[in-house]
Design a protein around this motif. Structure first.
Motif, short mmCIF file in Angstrom:
data_model
loop_
_atom_site.label_atom_id
_atom_site.label_comp_id
_atom_site.label_asym_id
_atom_site.label_seq_id
_atom_site.Cartn_x
_atom_site.Cartn_y
_atom_site.Cartn_z
N CYS A 34 0.82 -1.21 0.00
CA CYS A 34 0.00 0.00 0.00
C CYS A 34 0.85 1.26 0.00
O CYS A 34 0.39 2.33 0.38
CB CYS A 34 -0.93 0.00 1.21
SG CYS A 34 -2.09 -1.37 1.19
N SER A 35 2.10 1.13 -0.42
CA SER A 35 2.98 2.30 -0.42
C SER A 35 3.89 2.23 -1.63
O SER A 35 3.81 1.32 -2.45
CB SER A 35 3.79 2.35 0.87
OG SER A 35 4.53 3.55 0.95
N ASN A 36 4.76 3.20 -1.75
CA ASN A 36 5.74 3.21 -2.83
C ASN A 36 6.93 4.05 -2.39
O ASN A 36 6.94 4.62 -1.30
CB ASN A 36 5.12 3.74 -4.13
CG ASN A 36 4.79 5.21 -4.04
OD1 ASN A 36 3.86 5.58 -3.35
ND2 ASN A 36 5.53 6.04 -4.74
N GLU A 37 7.95 4.12 -3.23
CA GLU A 37 9.19 4.83 -2.89
C GLU A 37 9.26 6.13 -3.69
O GLU A 37 10.05 6.28 -4.61
CB GLU A 37 10.40 3.94 -3.19
CG GLU A 37 10.44 2.64 -2.39
CD GLU A 37 10.75 2.87 -0.93
OE1 GLU A 37 11.25 3.96 -0.59
OE2 GLU A 37 10.51 1.96 -0.13
N ALA A 38 8.39 7.08 -3.31
CA ALA A 38 8.23 8.29 -4.12
C ALA A 38 9.50 9.14 -4.19
O ALA A 38 9.83 9.68 -5.25
CB ALA A 38 7.08 9.13 -3.57
N LEU A 39 10.23 9.28 -3.08
CA LEU A 39 11.43 10.10 -3.10
C LEU A 39 12.53 9.46 -3.94
O LEU A 39 13.20 10.14 -4.72
CB LEU A 39 11.93 10.34 -1.67
CG LEU A 39 13.14 11.26 -1.52
CD1 LEU A 39 12.85 12.64 -2.12
CD2 LEU A 39 13.55 11.38 -0.06
N CYS A 40 12.70 8.15 -3.83
CA CYS A 40 13.69 7.45 -4.65
C CYS A 40 13.29 7.49 -6.12
O CYS A 40 14.15 7.60 -7.01
CB CYS A 40 13.83 6.00 -4.19
SG CYS A 40 14.45 5.82 -2.49
#
Length: 434
Positions: A322-328
């Motif tokens: 339910c998430s992701n690595e937006a900053l990366c």
């Protein structure tokens, strides 16, 4: 999460829980654990703390790094962190409220666009935790699509990826069979022999864990003829010179995005890239950012196709991530934008040049041998005269990270664009000294 409760508030909460102190609370939740002793140092002033941190930092050693194995030391242009650390961007999370988060949503949309262009695939999601979880999600998507429970993986798949697949699906009834990679790359005859009716998908790692570049056309042709799906797991940086997953017919293509403008950071965070053909978009896990219009007809960015267990019935969800690595992902988008196709190709060319120079130097060392006579990208396996663990230990004493221990006398070594000829000479001289 740190919550600054006062002493009276903590006392009140502990009394409500019938606990005398924090240790009692922890022991009540997990009985049998040894007593909790924090042993925290006395409080410091800001000046004292700054001096203490400088003392700790001075213990760090500058290491000459020839280790790859899935986490690579690459040059990161200063503009990447300068832009991604701006206040408008500095979040690792995807926003829910589109009306308040257009900038971040647009950045993710641009990341998706960059990845689709790089991989030559139709659809990208907003990202996953890392390359291993992205592969695991592609596997379950293929199994559901084909309604079959066997997946073929190469013996030369990253061991962490194998562990992740086992963790995900140990009790899910999915069977993994390994394809021999005795010669460094996937054995096509063994692949064809194991491609039977019950196979849902084949995982193709390119380059594989040994750094070997696979015969993608032969593998893809065999998989398609058998009616299975092809899942490509690739190093995204290598696509500056290697064939794209889309060009050889991959149905799903995943990868670890750490090489795209993200530092090693002592092991994380990483960036899971996930792409697929458009016909499988309903099997795409996680989030996708799309373009829409608001009530006034203006362009807007929104979260769409969220087949997540938070939004729909759990049994129908594509994933429980339910998430992701937006900053990366933002770092990757900025990195790819700064380099462009020509810059990416140039970086890859330097990787190839340095790795081949390293191979040439090691080949001249007495009792050292390059194990596989195959084309490679920026890393390869060498056979050493002593156990590889011993060599790693000896060179660590000289502030050299010699490579990744493959067991016995096999050592996986890597040279990226960050290595000069002089540094490669110094490394090979240290090896020769052993």
């Amino acid at each position: 999460m740190f919550i600054s409760n006062s002493g009276d508030q903590k006392k009140e909460m502990l009394e409500a829980l019938n606990c005398k102190n924090i240790s009692d609370l922890i022991n009540s939740a997990a009985p049998g654990l040894p007593p909790v002793k924090f042993n925290l140092p006395p409080a410091m002033t800001e000046v004292e703390l700054f001096a203490h941190i400088k003392t700790l930092a001075a213990k760090n050693k500058k290491v000459l790094n020839f280790t790859g194995a899935g986490a690579y030391e690459h040059f990161i242009p200063a503009a990447v962190n300068a832009l991604s650390s701006r206040g408008e961007f500095l979040t690792a999370y995807t926003p829910y409220q589109a009306e308040a988060s257009q900038g971040t949503l647009q950045a993710i949309y641009e990341y998706q666009s960059c990845v689709c262009a790089l991989f030559d695939m139709d659809i990208s999601n907003a990202s996953h935790y890392d390359g291993a979880t992205a592969l695991a999600e592609a596997v379950i998507a293929a199994v559901k699509i084909k309604n079959k429970n066997t997946v073929l993986i190469p013996a030369a798949l990253h061991p962490h990826y194998k562990e992740t697949l086992n963790t995900y699906y140990k009790y899910a009834g999915i069977k993994f069979e390994e394809i021999s990679c005795a010669s460094g790359g996937m054995d096509i005859a063994d692949l064809k022999n194991k491609l039977k009716d019950g196979v849902a998908a084949v995982v193709l790692a390119n380059p594989n864990f040994y750094g070997v570049i696979e015969d993608v056309d032969a593998i893809s042709a065999a998989v398609k003829e058998a009616g299975a799906l092809l899942i490509a797991s690739v190093n995204p940086l290598s696509l500056g010179v290697l064939r794209t997953p889309g060009s050889y017919g991959a149905d799903f293509a995943v990868g670890e995005g750490q090489p795209l403008g993200n530092a090693l950071n002592f092991g994380g965070p990483e960036l899971g890239i996930f792409t697929c053909k458009k016909e499988f978009v309903r099997s795409l896990p996680g989030r996708v950012v799309g373009i829409a219009k608001d009530k006034d007809g203006n362009r807007s960015f929104v979260l769409t196709l969220q087949a997540r267990e938070q939004h729909i019935r759990r049994e129908r969800s594509a994933s429980n991530i339910c998430s992701n690595e937006a900053l990366c992902a933002l770092n990757a988008a900025i990195y790819l934008t700064l380099l462009g196709p020509a810059g990416l190709e140039e970086v890859c060319a330097i990787n190839l040049e340095n790795a081949n120079y390293l191979k040439e130097k090691i080949s001249k060392l007495k009792n050292f041998r390059v194990k596989y006579d195959r084309e490679f990208f920026n890393e390869f396996v060498i056979e050493c005269p002593k156990p590889s663990a011993e060599i790693i230990k000896k060179l660590a004493a000289k502030n050299i990270a010699a490579g990744f221990d493959l067991g016995e006398h096999d050592l996986l070594v890597c040279a990226t664009e960050t290595k000069s000829k002089a540094e490669i000479d110094a490394f090979t001289a240290a090896l020769g000294g052993i």
